[in-house]
Design a protein around this motif. Structure first.
Motif, PDB file in Angstrom:
ATOM      1  N   VAL A 157       0.945  -1.063   0.010  1.00 54.19           N
ATOM      2  CA  VAL A 157      -0.060   0.109  -0.019  1.00 54.19           C
ATOM      3  C   VAL A 157       0.882   1.361  -0.064  1.00 54.19           C
ATOM      4  N   VAL A 158       0.687   2.115  -1.042  1.00 49.15           N
ATOM      5  CA  VAL A 158       1.449   3.509  -1.197  1.00 49.15           C
ATOM      6  C   VAL A 158       0.565   4.653  -0.799  1.00 49.15           C
ATOM      7  N   ALA A 159       0.931   5.389   0.019  1.00 48.91           N
ATOM      8  CA  ALA A 159       0.361   6.690   0.316  1.00 48.91           C
ATOM      9  C   ALA A 159       1.320   7.755  -0.405  1.00 48.91           C
ATOM     10  N   PHE A 160       0.826   7.787  -1.792  1.00 48.14           N
ATOM     11  CA  PHE A 160       1.781   8.832  -2.393  1.00 48.14           C
ATOM     12  C   PHE A 160       1.630  10.199  -1.920  1.00 48.14           C
ATOM     13  N   ALA A 161       2.971  10.780  -2.100  1.00 48.34           N
ATOM     14  CA  ALA A 161       3.097  11.990  -1.398  1.00 48.34           C
ATOM     15  C   ALA A 161       2.687  13.245  -2.278  1.00 48.34           C
ATOM     16  N   GLU A 162       2.793  13.110  -3.372  1.00 47.87           N
ATOM     17  CA  GLU A 162       2.441  14.135  -4.257  1.00 47.87           C
ATOM     18  C   GLU A 162       1.716  14.075  -5.498  1.00 47.87           C
ATOM     19  N   GLU A 163       0.441  14.356  -5.546  1.00 45.01           N
ATOM     20  CA  GLU A 163      -0.394  13.988  -6.936  1.00 45.01           C
ATOM     21  C   GLU A 163      -1.149  15.257  -7.439  1.00 45.01           C
ATOM     22  N   GLU A 164      -1.240  16.397  -6.439  1.00 47.13           N
ATOM     23  CA  GLU A 164      -2.134  17.316  -6.932  1.00 47.13           C
ATOM     24  C   GLU A 164      -1.116  18.508  -7.613  1.00 47.13           C
ATOM     25  N   GLY A 165       0.120  18.682  -7.361  1.00 47.84           N
ATOM     26  CA  GLY A 165       0.997  19.599  -8.068  1.00 47.84           C
ATOM     27  C   GLY A 165       0.727  20.990  -7.516  1.00 47.84           C
ATOM     28  N   GLN A 166       0.287  21.132  -6.171  1.00 47.42           N
ATOM     29  CA  GLN A 166      -0.161  22.504  -5.603  1.00 47.42           C
ATOM     30  C   GLN A 166       1.109  23.378  -5.376  1.00 47.42           C
ATOM     31  N   ARG A 167       2.030  22.672  -4.435  1.00 46.22           N
ATOM     32  CA  ARG A 167       3.126  23.627  -4.058  1.00 46.22           C
ATOM     33  C   ARG A 167       4.267  23.968  -5.311  1.00 46.22           C
ATOM     34  N   TYR A 168       4.491  22.657  -5.993  1.00 46.13           N
ATOM     35  CA  TYR A 168       5.342  22.771  -6.995  1.00 46.13           C
ATOM     36  C   TYR A 168       4.786  22.315  -8.117  1.00 46.13           C
TER      37      TYR A 168
END
Length: 410
Positions: free
Chosen positions: A119-130
């Motif tokens: 199970v992987v909780a992906f750190a960054e999908e939305e691209g909000q900060r970068y």
């Protein structure tokens, strides 16, 4: 279902400064709130009985429940735990917490499957900060771009600095690449983010394909002139050219039934109430379940843009900003979701996903298929009103468990 619902509530307690004070949920890459969520998820994974839990070199939280035999392959699943600004509690996080509950039940029964579960909780999908959308899932397929490290956020902090501050080992990022031969495939549970299941009063939907999309950043150029003295047949109105194009895009997308086309940004730079617009900046976003369907629509829209410009005496620029391939569900994996939904007595409803998901990245190296869960309040998402019920979440847990049983019996 109740426990998973509670986990969402507790995870939503963490929010970035400036939003937390307003009671809004915003968790962007490697902020204190983001890192707190990672810690919370990792502790829950350990409590659920995962054999190995780590926060990897890009901030993904990875939990592994080992197979019955050391040489067993793994099923990968998961979703993202970052959010958009002032977003909802379930987008992404549902796909982390549902399989965690399934692993907890296996652990309680002291059961091992012929395959492991990662199970992987992906750190960054939305691209909000970068501007690094799908960073977490991309790293697992070897798609991490070093130029991202030099990007700066709104406060001038580079991604490299943020990663170093979080204690991540940038040099280890290439090691995150997965060997697809070690995996059965990737499945993802996700809130629908749309109104369809809600309107049909169906709790689960089986995803047939994640739409492929293109984005253009465009400019229409005409001639600014006096709004009172320029006759209607002498005008070169840039905004009217774009308005005509927008109406065509609406009609052209509707012709396909499941294509969508949007002009989401539209402005007249330096415009005045009494001036015929000489310039109009706009965007185009076009998506469809297959690349061929998308490309046919894009070709028609670009041809219409050319025709409108010629007829109205305008010039234009259209720069391709993004192109993402469609990700059709692997038939065998889609069928497993369908069997699971049918076994629960829920009508099988097949639908494309208009939004992008981490599954699109894993699709590049292994088979994937997704399950949608109905959202409340008209299915709204990327919004604080985004919501689900413990009953619908329970059905998602049961469906996921059913897929595990199918795989074990094969």
């Amino acid at each position: 279902g109740n426990d998973v619902w509670d986990w969402h509530e507790r995870l939503a307690q963490h929010s970035d400064p400036g939003y937390a004070e307003k009671g809004q949920l915003t968790v962007t890459y490697l902020t204190d709130a983001h890192r707190a969520c990672a810690q919370r998820i990792s502790h829950w994974m350990r409590d659920c009985g995962f054999d190995e839990v780590e926060i990897d070199a890009v901030g993904n939280v990875v939990g592994r429940y080992k197979p019955a035999t050391p040489d067993g392959k793994y099923l990968m699943t998961g979703s993202h735990y970052d959010t958009v600004r002032n977003g909802g509690k379930y987008d992404g996080r549902l796909g982390i917490l549902v399989p965690m509950a399934c692993v907890r039940e296996l652990h309680r029964q002291a059961r091992r499957m012929p395959f492991g579960i990662e199970v992987v909780a992906f750190a960054e999908e939305e691209g909000q900060r970068y501007k690094a959308t799908f960073l977490g899932s991309g790293a697992l397929i070897g798609d991490f771009r070093n130029e991202w490290l030099d990007q700066k956020d709104a406060d001038g902090i580079t991604m490299r600095e943020a990663m170093q501050h979080a204690g991540l080992c940038i040099g280890d990022i290439p090691k995150l690449r997965r060997d697809a031969a070690r995996y059965l495939g990737f499945i993802e549970v996700h809130i629908e983010q749309g109104p369809v299941l809600n309107e049909l009063d169906i709790p689960l939907g089986v995803v047939t394909s994640i739409n492929g999309g293109v984005r253009y950043v465009c400019e229409m150029l005409g001639m600014a002139s006096h709004a009172g003295t320029t006759p209607m047949d002498r005008r070169r109105d840039a905004a009217l050219g774009v308005a005509e194009l927008a109406l065509y895009m609406e009609q052209r997308a509707a012709r396909d039934g499941d294509s969508v086309a949007t002009i989401g940004m539209l402005q007249v730079p330096g415009g005045s109430i009494n001036v015929v617009p000489g310039k109009c900046s706009f965007s185009m976003d076009m998506r469809a379940p297959t690349d061929a369907q998308r490309d046919a629509m894009v070709a028609d829209v670009l041809a219409q843009l050319e025709e409108i410009a010629q007829r109205r005496g305008l010039q234009y620029k259209a720069e391709l900003a993004m192109k993402v391939a469609a990700a059709p569900s692997a038939p065998a994996w889609q069928h497993r979701w369908e069997k699971a939904v049918d076994a629960l007595g829920v009508p099988i409803y097949r639908m494309p996903s208009g939004a992008g998901h981490d599954a699109m990245k894993l699709h590049e190296i292994m088979p994937q298929a997704m399950l949608f869960v109905r959202g409340l309040h008209g299915g709204i998402s990327h919004n604080p009103l985004e919501s689900s019920t413990a009953d619908d979440i329970q059905l998602a847990v049961d469906a996921f468990s059913h897929v595990l049983q199918q795989l074990a019996a094969e």
